[in-house]
Design a protein around this motif. Structure first.
Motif, PDB file in Angstrom:
ATOM      1  N   SER A  71      10.557 -13.233   1.691  1.00  0.00           N
ATOM      2  CA  SER A  71       9.446 -12.742   0.872  1.00  0.00           C
ATOM      3  C   SER A  71       9.593 -11.242   0.652  1.00  0.00           C
ATOM      4  CB  SER A  71       8.100 -13.053   1.529  1.00  0.00           C
ATOM      5  OG  SER A  71       7.994 -12.422   2.792  1.00  0.00           O
ATOM      6  N   LEU A  72       9.052 -10.781  -0.465  1.00  0.00           N
ATOM      7  CA  LEU A  72       9.055  -9.352  -0.788  1.00  0.00           C
ATOM      8  C   LEU A  72       7.959  -9.077  -1.799  1.00  0.00           C
ATOM      9  CD1 LEU A  72      10.392  -6.523  -0.643  1.00  0.00           C
ATOM     10  CD2 LEU A  72      11.850  -7.239  -2.547  1.00  0.00           C
ATOM     11  N   ARG A  73       7.103  -8.150  -1.463  1.00  0.00           N
ATOM     12  CA  ARG A  73       6.100  -7.693  -2.428  1.00  0.00           C
ATOM     13  C   ARG A  73       5.922  -6.188  -2.257  1.00  0.00           C
ATOM     14  NH1 ARG A  73       3.122 -11.288   0.885  1.00  0.00           N
ATOM     15  NH2 ARG A  73       1.741 -10.265   2.380  1.00  0.00           N
ATOM     16  N   TYR A  74       5.547  -5.537  -3.351  1.00  0.00           N
ATOM     17  CA  TYR A  74       5.446  -4.082  -3.287  1.00  0.00           C
ATOM     18  C   TYR A  74       4.413  -3.568  -4.284  1.00  0.00           C
ATOM     19  CZ  TYR A  74       8.443  -3.890  -7.497  1.00  0.00           C
ATOM     20  OH  TYR A  74       8.962  -4.040  -8.760  1.00  0.00           O
ATOM     21  N   THR A  75       4.038  -2.306  -4.086  1.00  0.00           N
ATOM     22  CA  THR A  75       3.106  -1.624  -4.976  1.00  0.00           C
ATOM     23  C   THR A  75       3.744  -0.323  -5.435  1.00  0.00           C
ATOM     24  OG1 THR A  75       1.174  -2.544  -3.839  1.00  0.00           O
ATOM     25  CG2 THR A  75       0.823  -0.556  -5.149  1.00  0.00           C
ATOM     26  N   ALA A  76       3.674  -0.082  -6.754  1.00  0.00           N
ATOM     27  CA  ALA A  76       4.237   1.140  -7.323  1.00  0.00           C
ATOM     28  C   ALA A  76       3.243   1.721  -8.328  1.00  0.00           C
ATOM     29  CB  ALA A  76       5.574   0.854  -8.003  1.00  0.00           C
ATOM     30  N   ARG A  77       3.366   2.993  -8.584  1.00  0.00           N
ATOM     31  CA  ARG A  77       2.547   3.605  -9.633  1.00  0.00           C
ATOM     32  C   ARG A  77       2.972   3.061 -10.996  1.00  0.00           C
ATOM     33  NH1 ARG A  77       1.687  10.001  -8.097  1.00  0.00           N
ATOM     34  NH2 ARG A  77       0.528   9.641  -6.141  1.00  0.00           N
ATOM     35  N   SER A 110      -3.454  -2.599 -10.300  1.00  0.00           N
ATOM     36  CA  SER A 110      -4.323  -2.255  -9.186  1.00  0.00           C
ATOM     37  C   SER A 110      -4.554  -0.747  -9.199  1.00  0.00           C
ATOM     38  CB  SER A 110      -3.695  -2.692  -7.856  1.00  0.00           C
ATOM     39  OG  SER A 110      -2.398  -2.142  -7.697  1.00  0.00           O
ATOM     40  N   SER A 111      -5.083  -0.215  -8.102  1.00  0.00           N
ATOM     41  CA  SER A 111      -5.377   1.211  -8.028  1.00  0.00           C
ATOM     42  C   SER A 111      -5.207   1.685  -6.599  1.00  0.00           C
ATOM     43  CB  SER A 111      -6.804   1.485  -8.522  1.00  0.00           C
ATOM     44  OG  SER A 111      -7.133   2.853  -8.361  1.00  0.00           O
ATOM     45  N   GLN A 112      -4.622   2.856  -6.422  1.00  0.00           N
ATOM     46  CA  GLN A 112      -4.468   3.480  -5.121  1.00  0.00           C
ATOM     47  C   GLN A 112      -4.943   4.925  -5.218  1.00  0.00           C
ATOM     48  OE1 GLN A 112      -3.239   2.398  -2.099  1.00  0.00           O
ATOM     49  NE2 GLN A 112      -2.904   0.290  -2.758  1.00  0.00           N
ATOM     50  N   ASN A 113      -6.044   5.211  -4.511  1.00  0.00           N
ATOM     51  CA  ASN A 113      -6.593   6.585  -4.497  1.00  0.00           C
ATOM     52  C   ASN A 113      -6.847   7.107  -5.908  1.00  0.00           C
ATOM     53  OD1 ASN A 113      -6.434   6.735  -1.645  1.00  0.00           O
ATOM     54  ND2 ASN A 113      -4.270   7.292  -1.789  1.00  0.00           N
ATOM     55  N   ASP A 166       0.863  -4.213  -8.508  1.00  0.00           N
ATOM     56  CA  ASP A 166       1.284  -5.018  -7.363  1.00  0.00           C
ATOM     57  C   ASP A 166       2.252  -6.087  -7.858  1.00  0.00           C
ATOM     58  OD1 ASP A 166      -0.479  -3.594  -5.746  1.00  0.00           O
ATOM     59  OD2 ASP A 166      -2.120  -5.018  -6.078  1.00  0.00           O
ATOM     60  N   VAL A 167       3.428  -6.132  -7.253  1.00  0.00           N
ATOM     61  CA  VAL A 167       4.476  -7.041  -7.696  1.00  0.00           C
ATOM     62  C   VAL A 167       4.866  -7.970  -6.548  1.00  0.00           C
ATOM     63  CG1 VAL A 167       6.802  -7.239  -8.651  1.00  0.00           C
ATOM     64  CG2 VAL A 167       5.361  -5.281  -9.274  1.00  0.00           C
ATOM     65  N   THR A 168       4.844  -9.265  -6.824  1.00  0.00           N
ATOM     66  CA  THR A 168       5.345 -10.257  -5.879  1.00  0.00           C
ATOM     67  C   THR A 168       6.687 -10.756  -6.376  1.00  0.00           C
ATOM     68  OG1 THR A 168       3.117 -10.955  -5.260  1.00  0.00           O
ATOM     69  CG2 THR A 168       4.914 -12.470  -4.754  1.00  0.00           C
ATOM     70  N   CYS A 169       7.726 -10.524  -5.586  1.00  0.00           N
ATOM     71  CA  CYS A 169       9.068 -10.957  -5.962  1.00  0.00           C
ATOM     72  C   CYS A 169       9.323 -12.384  -5.492  1.00  0.00           C
ATOM     73  CB  CYS A 169      10.118 -10.038  -5.339  1.00  0.00           C
ATOM     74  SG  CYS A 169      10.046  -8.323  -5.907  1.00  0.00           S
ATOM     75  N   VAL A 170      10.180 -13.077  -6.192  1.00  0.00           N
ATOM     76  CA  VAL A 170      10.649 -14.399  -5.789  1.00  0.00           C
ATOM     77  C   VAL A 170      12.128 -14.270  -5.442  1.00  0.00           C
ATOM     78  CG1 VAL A 170      10.952 -16.802  -6.436  1.00  0.00           C
ATOM     79  CG2 VAL A 170       8.980 -15.515  -7.305  1.00  0.00           C
ATOM     80  N   PRO A 171      12.482 -14.238  -4.156  1.00  0.00           N
ATOM     81  CA  PRO A 171      13.896 -14.190  -3.794  1.00  0.00           C
ATOM     82  C   PRO A 171      14.586 -15.499  -4.157  1.00  0.00           C
ATOM     83  CG  PRO A 171      12.502 -13.408  -1.988  1.00  0.00           C
ATOM     84  CD  PRO A 171      11.604 -14.078  -2.987  1.00  0.00           C
TER      85      PRO A 171
END
Length: 349
Positions: free
Chosen positions: A250-256, A302-305, A311-316
């Motif tokens: 599994s891999l998920r991440y958050t980026a601007r 989404s929002s951070q501060n 928000d990205v959910t990857c499918v390996p």
């Protein structure tokens, strides 16, 4: 006298056990600290006869031992030593190269050539060992069911954590009769050192990365570990095997998110790439994880501060040549997941 829970000492098999039922020796253990206070004392499960007929009433009249269970977690800040251990024992297939500084390359077991059983290790907990021990036991035949790596924004060691999920056969020794080795010096791999490229985007160079969570789950077939002849301990069943089930990466991440960000377009177009995440201390201590193929399964704003993020959910995905996941770790700790050291025979006279 009352004991403080921070007196606890833990050690686990740096070397793999000879088999699931044979404990590590003291020489095969490594001692480290941890962040979480929970322990892994074996749990005895029981049944009673309340539902049985012939008693003349509906109440229980006896309790019966059924099986021992062991589970828990080791939560730590990411170090090269701990990460190499986690990857080797959780993925199951590891090669080592180098001297002084060792490179451990770990990949998932191939059921055809490697079987379904992960390397096993012993886990020891002690508190004031000796005549007045508060805690002193060894779980024999443990495996790593999965792990979660968290890399986040912000100062401090907590921005890079690794949690290993442990399960065991249920076999244990109390007292452990083990003298623990000295604590291993660890080299932390800070989040600020990260290099992160996912599906063609170098997020560190773009200064857009916020956080990620990477994971692996072996879905070990726990109930299948109990079978006729699997073994007993103090009159209750223990597991005789710990085999992987349907494994998951599994891999998920958050980026601007800003003008020109490509996450939504890549999901729509089913664009495929690799994901490479690295943490580095120096030339002797580093970790690189590679998801050989990924696509985006979900992208949400989404929002951070107060800053717009995504928000990205990857499918390996499985690669026909390279598999699904590879871990390469450089560290100075030798012998990880190798066989138990054998005693040197006395010189012949």
């Amino acid at each position: 006298m009352p004991a403080n829970d921070r007196e606890i000492l833990i050690a686990f098999g740096k070397n793999k056990q000879d088999d699931l039922a044979t404990a590590n020796t003291a020489a095969g253990l490594v001692r480290m600290g941890k962040l979480n206070a929970s322990n892994m004392y074996p749990t005895l499960n029981t049944e009673n006869d309340a539902e049985e007929f012939g008693k003349g009433h509906e109440f229980a009249t006896a309790v019966f031992k059924t099986y021992w269970d062991v589970s828990g977690q080791i939560e730590k800040y990411v170090s090269s030593q701990f990460a190499a251990w986690v990857m080797a024992f959780s993925l199951g297939k590891t090669t080592k190269s180098g001297t002084g500084t060792f490179t451990y390359t770990s990949t998932p077991l191939d059921p055809v050539t490697d079987g379904l059983e992960l390397p096993a290790f012993s886990f020891v907990e002690q508190m004031r060992p000796g005549a007045n021990a508060v805690v002193d036991f060894m779980n024999i035949g443990c495996c790593i069911n999965g792990w979660t790596l968290s890399i986040g924004s912000g100062p401090g060691r907590a921005s890079a954590k690794l949690v290993a999920d442990i399960v065991g056969s249920g076999k244990f020794a109390e007292p452990s009769e083990i003298t623990l080795p000295a604590a291993t010096a660890e080299t932390l791999l800070p989040a600020a050192s990260a290099s992160i490229t996912i599906n063609g985007v170098d997020y560190v160079t773009a200064k857009n990365f916020v956080s990620l969570e990477a994971g692996w789950n072996n879905n070990i077939l726990l109930d299948d570990g109990f079978y006729p002849g699997s073994g007993t301990n103090a009159g209750a069943a223990i597991r005789g095997r710990l085999e992987v089930g349907s494994r998951e990466a599994s891999l998920r991440y958050t980026a601007r998110f800003e003008a020109g960000s490509t996450e939504y377009a890549k999901m729509k177009n089913q664009t495929e790439g690799t994901a490479v995440i690295s943490l580095t201390y120096d030339t002797n201590h580093s970790m690189t994880m590679t998801y050989q193929r990924v696509q985006f399964g979900m992208v949400e704003r989404s929002s951070q501060n107060g800053i717009v993020t995504v928000d990205v959910t990857c499918v390996p995905l499985y690669h026909s040549t390279n598999g699904i996941f590879t871990s390469v770790i450089e560290t100075t700790l030798d012998g990880i997941a190798e066989g138990e050291p054998k005693p040197t025979p006395p010189d012949e006279e």
